[in-house]
Motif scaffolding. Sequence first.
Motif, PDB file in Angstrom:
ATOM      1  N   GLY A 179     -52.383-135.593  11.232  1.00 27.23           N
ATOM      2  CA  GLY A 179     -51.051-135.422  11.799  1.00 27.23           C
ATOM      3  C   GLY A 179     -50.869-134.212  12.684  1.00 27.23           C
ATOM      4  N   ALA A 185     -47.682-132.089  16.688  1.00 32.38           N
ATOM      5  CA  ALA A 185     -47.021-131.584  15.479  1.00 32.38           C
ATOM      6  C   ALA A 185     -45.679-130.930  15.790  1.00 32.38           C
ATOM      7  CB  ALA A 185     -47.930-130.590  14.761  1.00 32.38           C
ATOM      8  N   SER A 192     -45.589-136.071  12.062  1.00 31.15           N
ATOM      9  CA  SER A 192     -46.709-135.184  11.758  1.00 31.15           C
ATOM     10  C   SER A 192     -46.694-134.761  10.291  1.00 31.15           C
ATOM     11  CB  SER A 192     -46.648-133.948  12.663  1.00 31.15           C
ATOM     12  OG  SER A 192     -47.639-133.027  12.316  1.00 31.15           O
ATOM     13  N   HIS A 221     -52.918-127.151   9.537  1.00 27.78           N
ATOM     14  CA  HIS A 221     -51.793-128.063   9.390  1.00 27.78           C
ATOM     15  C   HIS A 221     -51.619-128.489   7.931  1.00 27.78           C
ATOM     16  CE1 HIS A 221     -48.905-131.114  10.477  1.00 27.78           C
ATOM     17  NE2 HIS A 221     -49.679-132.099  10.048  1.00 27.78           N
TER      18      HIS A 221
END
Length: 246
Positions: A179, A185, A192, A221
Amino acid sequence: MASRTIVDIFVPCFVDQLFPDTAMNMVKVLEKVGCEVRYNPNQTCCGQPAFNAGFFNEAREVADKFLDDFSNETSHYIVAPSASCVGMVRNAYQDIFVKSSKLVKYRAMQKKVYELTEFLTDVMGITRIDGASLAGRYTYHDSCSALRECGIKEGPRALLGNVRGLELVEMEDSETCCGFGGTFAVKFEAISTAMAEQKVDNAIATGADYIVSTDSSCLMHLEAYIKKQNKPIKTMHIADVLASGW
């Protein structure tokens, strides 16, 4: 005496700023396997953020600089701890330089660019880092860039399989995107985040202690989601794993 393999390392901008230990561990591993590591302090970025956002002129300026920073008359390899950046240089640069007078120069450099694990397995023929050890179970995230742009899949698993004390438990949909996707993002935050949630939930379902990958961008992330939701799992870049225990 046999000559040592000379490696020019490329440290991506986000690794330099946010994960410098990963860069140092890459150097540690490369020196461990007998490479002579060199670093050009003039290096900056590969240009991927600008390229992916559609700013092609700006991306070309950065790509020109990268080409100047890493082109020479020798056969040195260029190694980076990021399949995403390697994919950018190896693939997207073809579009950037296709009508340029620098195309021949780029083609010569293109053949020398490798992500860390593929350099170890495909060039050096190494699947074991002596002394590497880490107790626990891990699950592996196949980053989009590593798998789809660079064709990297079995090499990282082979290296991790020889880390003493570490056990692999594959997660469901290990090849599905986490994502992140850079500006994706930011532009599509809800999508995301949902993708990160799915990836982390799949990892936790395995009972693993760590999510390991070739790409700090993916791990950054996922780590953000893990910390915000207080999830019981950690992330580790493969260079950090291979440098553990010695």
